[in-house]
Design an enzyme around this catalytic site. Structure first.
Site, PDB file in Angstrom:
ATOM      1  CG  HIS A  42      44.205  43.862  39.332  1.00 26.80           C
ATOM      2  ND1 HIS A  42      43.920  44.580  40.471  1.00 26.80           N
ATOM      3  CD2 HIS A  42      43.018  43.614  38.739  1.00 26.80           C
ATOM      4  CE1 HIS A  42      42.610  44.771  40.549  1.00 26.80           C
ATOM      5  NE2 HIS A  42      42.040  44.190  39.514  1.00 26.80           N
ATOM      6  CD  GLN A 158      34.710  39.514  35.430  1.00 24.09           C
ATOM      7  OE1 GLN A 158      34.030  40.476  35.771  1.00 24.09           O
ATOM      8  NE2 GLN A 158      36.011  39.445  35.667  1.00 24.09           N
TER       9      GLN A 158
END
Length: 283
Positions: A42, A158
């Site tokens: 992240h 995704q």
């Protein structure tokens, strides 16, 4: 001197108020959608956003719409204080941290569905997942009014779904892929890695090794079918309990591979115990 804490917005109105001020100043705004439990993968997305944008929003929301009833919504790792500390260290401008009622208020009935590329790979075994992703991300894009959004290539399917959704709905945002961040032994970083036992964690890096070898075999002239057959045997030998899929597909629309005329990609999902791991590499 400590870094400034990010603005914490828990409502759409509070986030938009800040973004409107940034836009009046001419700032380019980036958004990094996450479900929290932030790790170095992240943080790489946030660093990419900071390098290209004047202002960066991290969204943290464990999205119930992308979990089926038998999946790990309740057990999904959470840690708001730790996440905010990491955002502060990176000097992230804002953390958008809504609750489920803010994102899906009473009477909410709208769903966004991307067809085709959601009906294979993870979509076969998680039929609820990509509809939930497309719905929440379309909301986040509209709520944040960001110029750019950053998604990791670990979740490559995704990324393709979100990019197609934004294009098809004419949402004026650039969806930017960021390379997978890995542990020193090759395991792709994931919030779910914390579920692994010591023995499972030792076995997990074989996933990356095997798909790299599958990609190399295809590059060197082995048929995709033969390379996949070898990879399935190797994963079983390495101790994976079940393999949901191991496939070599064309990289843009996830159709049959046409290598070397079009770029390809190797995709895998496999279980160690109850922990589901996914990964992919380019061919």
């Amino acid at each position: 001197m400590t870094n400034e804490s990010p603005i914490v917005a828990r409502s759409v109105a509070a986030m938009r108020k800040e973004v409107e001020e940034w836009r009046r100043a001419g700032d380019v705004v980036g958004v990094v959608p996450t479900m929290g439990a932030l790790h170095n993968g992240h943080l790489a997305l946030l660093q990419a956003a900071k390098s290209e944008c004047d202002r960066v929003i991290a969204t943290i929301f464990v999205n119930p719409a992308q979990f089926a009833a038998n999946e790990d919504l309740d057990a999904y790792p959470r840690g708001e204080a730790a996440d905010l500390a990491k955002l502060q260290e990176l000097q992230t401008d804002m953390a958008f941290m809504p609750d489920a009622g803010e994102m899906y208020p009473d009477g909410f009935v709208t769903k966004v569905r991307v067809e085709g590329i959601t009906e294979i790979l993870c979509g076969l075994v998680r039929p609820v997942h990509f509809g939930g992703v497309a719905t929440v991300v379309s909301k986040l894009f509209n709520q944040s009014q960001a110029d750019r959004a950053y998604f990791g290539e670990k979740d490559y399917q995704q990324f393709l779904v979100v990019r197609r959704m934004a294009r098809d709905l004419d949402i004026p945002i650039d969806v930017v892929p960021v390379p997978t961040v890995r542990e020193a032994d090759g395991l792709a970083m994931s919030s779910r890695n914390v579920y692994l036992s010591i023995e499972q964690r030792a076995a997990a890096p074989a996933l990356y090794r095997v798909i790299r070898d599958v990609a190399a075999r295809v590059t060197n002239g082995t048929s995709a079918e033969a390379a996949v057959a070898w990879g399935l045997e190797e994963l079983a030998t390495c101790g994976f309990d079940s393999i949901e899929y191991l496939e070599v597909l064309e990289a843009e629309m996830l159709g049959p591979i046409d290598f070397p005329n079009k770029p390809g990609r190797v995709f895998v999902a496999a279980h160690l115990g109850s922990t589901r791991l996914i990964d992919n590499v380019a061919v």
